[in-house]
Design a protein around this motif. Sequence first.
Motif, PDB file in Angstrom:
ATOM      1  N   ILE A   1       0.840  -1.200   0.000  1.00 23.42           N
ATOM      2  CA  ILE A   1       0.000   0.000   0.000  1.00 23.42           C
ATOM      3  C   ILE A   1       0.876   1.251   0.000  1.00 23.42           C
ATOM      4  N   GLU A   2       0.628   2.120  -0.982  1.00 23.01           N
ATOM      5  CA  GLU A   2       1.350   3.387  -1.078  1.00 23.01           C
ATOM      6  C   GLU A   2       0.646   4.490  -0.289  1.00 23.01           C
ATOM      7  N   LYS A   3      -0.694   4.473  -0.344  1.00 26.66           N
ATOM      8  CA  LYS A   3      -1.459   5.573   0.247  1.00 26.66           C
ATOM      9  C   LYS A   3      -2.840   5.061   0.652  1.00 26.66           C
ATOM     10  N   ILE A   4      -3.357   5.641   1.739  1.00 28.53           N
ATOM     11  CA  ILE A   4      -4.744   5.428   2.125  1.00 28.53           C
ATOM     12  C   ILE A   4      -5.496   6.705   1.771  1.00 28.53           C
ATOM     13  N   GLU A   5      -6.513   6.582   0.944  1.00 27.05           N
ATOM     14  CA  GLU A   5      -7.245   7.747   0.445  1.00 27.05           C
ATOM     15  C   GLU A   5      -8.362   8.123   1.424  1.00 27.05           C
ATOM     16  N   ILE A   6      -8.390   9.392   1.796  1.00 26.57           N
ATOM     17  CA  ILE A   6      -9.365   9.916   2.763  1.00 26.57           C
ATOM     18  C   ILE A   6     -10.187  11.019   2.098  1.00 26.57           C
ATOM     19  N   LYS A   7     -11.487  11.020   2.364  1.00 25.65           N
ATOM     20  CA  LYS A   7     -12.352  12.107   1.885  1.00 25.65           C
ATOM     21  C   LYS A   7     -13.414  12.383   2.933  1.00 25.65           C
ATOM     22  N   ASP A   8     -13.569  13.647   3.271  1.00 25.85           N
ATOM     23  CA  ASP A   8     -14.576  14.069   4.267  1.00 25.85           C
ATOM     24  C   ASP A   8     -14.429  13.287   5.575  1.00 25.85           C
ATOM     25  N   GLY A   9     -13.190  13.055   5.986  1.00 28.89           N
ATOM     26  CA  GLY A   9     -12.935  12.393   7.262  1.00 28.89           C
ATOM     27  C   GLY A   9     -13.198  10.901   7.260  1.00 28.89           C
ATOM     28  N   LYS A  10     -13.348  10.292   6.061  1.00 33.68           N
ATOM     29  CA  LYS A  10     -13.643   8.870   5.971  1.00 33.68           C
ATOM     30  C   LYS A  10     -12.665   8.185   5.020  1.00 33.68           C
ATOM     31  N   VAL A  11     -12.365   6.927   5.311  1.00 34.40           N
ATOM     32  CA  VAL A  11     -11.569   6.107   4.393  1.00 34.40           C
ATOM     33  C   VAL A  11     -12.363   5.871   3.116  1.00 34.40           C
ATOM     34  N   GLN A  12     -11.701   6.032   1.977  1.00 36.84           N
ATOM     35  CA  GLN A  12     -12.330   5.777   0.686  1.00 36.84           C
ATOM     36  C   GLN A  12     -11.709   4.577  -0.043  1.00 36.84           C
ATOM     37  N   ALA A  13     -10.374   4.501   0.009  1.00 36.67           N
ATOM     38  CA  ALA A  13      -9.690   3.491  -0.792  1.00 36.67           C
ATOM     39  C   ALA A  13      -8.241   3.375  -0.353  1.00 36.67           C
ATOM     40  N   VAL A  14      -7.580   2.341  -0.837  1.00 36.73           N
ATOM     41  CA  VAL A  14      -6.128   2.248  -0.729  1.00 36.73           C
ATOM     42  C   VAL A  14      -5.557   2.312  -2.142  1.00 36.73           C
ATOM     43  N   ILE A  15      -4.401   2.939  -2.249  1.00 31.72           N
ATOM     44  CA  ILE A  15      -3.694   3.032  -3.518  1.00 31.72           C
ATOM     45  C   ILE A  15      -2.439   2.172  -3.399  1.00 31.72           C
ATOM     46  N   LEU A  16      -2.302   1.187  -4.260  1.00 33.42           N
ATOM     47  CA  LEU A  16      -1.145   0.308  -4.211  1.00 33.42           C
ATOM     48  C   LEU A  16       0.062   0.979  -4.867  1.00 33.42           C
ATOM     49  N   LYS A  17       1.226   0.415  -4.635  1.00 36.65           N
ATOM     50  CA  LYS A  17       2.463   1.013  -5.145  1.00 36.65           C
ATOM     51  C   LYS A  17       2.483   1.079  -6.668  1.00 36.65           C
ATOM     52  N   GLY A  18       1.778   0.178  -7.336  1.00 38.79           N
ATOM     53  CA  GLY A  18       1.698   0.217  -8.799  1.00 38.79           C
ATOM     54  C   GLY A  18       0.635   1.153  -9.323  1.00 38.79           C
ATOM     55  N   GLY A  19      -0.132   1.805  -8.415  1.00 34.64           N
ATOM     56  CA  GLY A  19      -1.155   2.748  -8.827  1.00 34.64           C
ATOM     57  C   GLY A  19      -2.568   2.220  -8.744  1.00 34.64           C
ATOM     58  N   GLU A  20      -2.760   0.922  -8.553  1.00 34.42           N
ATOM     59  CA  GLU A  20      -4.103   0.359  -8.477  1.00 34.42           C
ATOM     60  C   GLU A  20      -4.861   0.946  -7.291  1.00 34.42           C
ATOM     61  N   ARG A  21      -6.136   1.269  -7.524  1.00 39.62           N
ATOM     62  CA  ARG A  21      -7.002   1.836  -6.485  1.00 39.62           C
ATOM     63  C   ARG A  21      -8.045   0.801  -6.086  1.00 39.62           C
ATOM     64  N   ILE A  22      -8.142   0.521  -4.785  1.00 36.60           N
ATOM     65  CA  ILE A  22      -9.077  -0.472  -4.263  1.00 36.60           C
ATOM     66  C   ILE A  22      -9.965   0.225  -3.247  1.00 36.60           C
ATOM     67  N   THR A  23     -11.267   0.254  -3.505  1.00 39.98           N
ATOM     68  CA  THR A  23     -12.185   0.941  -2.591  1.00 39.98           C
ATOM     69  C   THR A  23     -12.553   0.030  -1.425  1.00 39.98           C
ATOM     70  N   THR A  24     -12.769   0.640  -0.270  1.00 39.53           N
ATOM     71  CA  THR A  24     -13.052  -0.129   0.948  1.00 39.53           C
ATOM     72  C   THR A  24     -13.744   0.739   1.989  1.00 39.53           C
ATOM     73  N   ARG A  25     -14.497   0.111   2.860  1.00 38.49           N
ATOM     74  CA  ARG A  25     -15.121   0.836   3.963  1.00 38.49           C
ATOM     75  C   ARG A  25     -14.115   1.124   5.078  1.00 38.49           C
ATOM     76  N   ALA A  26     -13.151   0.194   5.253  1.00 39.98           N
ATOM     77  CA  ALA A  26     -12.210   0.305   6.383  1.00 39.98           C
ATOM     78  C   ALA A  26     -10.850  -0.203   5.984  1.00 39.98           C
ATOM     79  N   VAL A  27      -9.842   0.336   6.635  1.00 41.83           N
ATOM     80  CA  VAL A  27      -8.463  -0.126   6.476  1.00 41.83           C
ATOM     81  C   VAL A  27      -7.887  -0.390   7.858  1.00 41.83           C
ATOM     82  N   VAL A  28      -7.226  -1.530   8.021  1.00 47.22           N
ATOM     83  CA  VAL A  28      -6.480  -1.824   9.245  1.00 47.22           C
ATOM     84  C   VAL A  28      -5.003  -1.683   8.920  1.00 47.22           C
TER      85      VAL A  28
END
Length: 521
Positions: free
Chosen positions: A265-292
């Motif tokens: 995971i390169e980045k955890i994407e946040i919007k309006d104070g909520k988790v939206q997605a994780v961005i992998l090192k290759g650029g792939e975006r995976i949407t999710t309700r939660a990240v641990v």
Amino acid sequence: MPQKTEPMEKASHGDAMGRPRRSSAKSKAKKTAAPEWDVVVMGTGMGGVSAGAISALHGLKTLILEKNPRPGGSLSYYEKRGFQMDIGTHLFTRCNKGPFGACTRRLGMGTPIEFRHTKKTTWVRGLNLDAVMATDPIGAIWFAVQAAYQMRVPAVEIPNIVRLFRDILSMGEPEIAHWDGVSIDEFMRRYTDNVNVRSLVGFLLGLYFILPTWEASAGESIWCLQRMFQDFNLGYPKGGAVAIPKAILKGAEAHGAQVRLKAGIEKIEIKDGKVQAVILKGGERITTRAVVSTTSLKDTVFKIVGEEYFPAEYVEKARKIKGSMIAVQAKIALKKAVTDVGSVVGGTPLQFDRNHSDEVLQKAFLKLDQGRVPDFVPIYAPIPTNYDPSLAPEGCQIVTACSVAPTLDVELQDPSSRWIDSMMDSLYQMIPGLRENILFCDTFSVESIAGWIGKSSGAAVTTGQTPDQVGIRRPGHRTPIQGLYLAGDGAGARGVGTELACQSGMDCGDMVARDRANYLL
């Protein structure tokens, strides 16, 4: 095998008859795709596999991501010339009687991890002591007798030492919590002024946390020591350390979790104070309700999310987190067995002035803080093949050893090569026959270990078990960002190393499931 995430379904542009839909706020809301996953877990160390497995057990759609080509984090391995070498340096204090067994039982697997034990568990060499501890209570008592004799503990001190261990083993949870905010050194001074006793007991307790006695929490060490003696189950798993995360990953997959390797995971994407997605090192975006997140709290805030998404108070708290120390390591393949003990613990010089043993340790850790190789070199060296001979070719032996070193945020005054040489010189003194029987020896700097486990400071325990970072003072699993959780060695739970991480992961998985059930995700 690694599995790819399911692609998002394309939104329909017409009704069943092919007629265009009318545009409205309600229809636009329906077009918004639900997250691909309920929870994405970062890493397959013990915090990650247990958090992912328990999340899946609760019915959450769970994805576990691992940046490395093999699972396990610090419990992973590599193979060379017929030897299976652990990445880390581990024995396990509670085995199936602790969090590992609790996790597999919750997953409906029983206890599939086969932990093994040795008749001679620990050979202490150094600190003016040369004695072996057996695995049973009588053996522990005999070790204490030998230690008292060799270290010339005055007879008048014996009742104090007995009282010390009696109190440690009989304390209830409220009293343990009382001692959370006190150092081991301060706690032991209530019982004895004998520097040899304080040095030996403090050194052994400090092995739990890779901290000096004046920095480690007395309450945390008492809690761990109680359970170690109650369980009397120090051991190592058949198949190597990686057998533990592999078993729990199998349970996670049985409950529907998916696992992907080589997916950092390169980045955890946040919007309006909520988790939206994780961005992998290759650029792939995976949407999710939660990240641990199972990396350090500092790395989560400052590298993977960004401090601008957190309240200033939380950022300051993260900035002040102190990690434990770490170690340089050696993985040694021997052409024949040179010892029958489960581990060798201690350091060199083997003997020094008994009246100043506490000063020797204090000076050693002061030098470590300064980035200099200390005069006293602490050593911890498990012998995995004395638990599972199949990890090496027949008749051969493996020694996995480490020596305490500063984390990467301390500028080294001595070159990396000198830290390695110091460790190896100590090992040669502590284990007779070691040098003469080496087939190969792979050494690892702090940088290389930190790169594998993915924690920028390299700390063995990223939220160190200091008096202000244990019990109720330890960071919690929830963060101020909705859907972002912490697990592993950085938040929650009590315990030793990987056992702490496993319990933290289970607790976090339960919390994520409760939050989802209560519509908080």
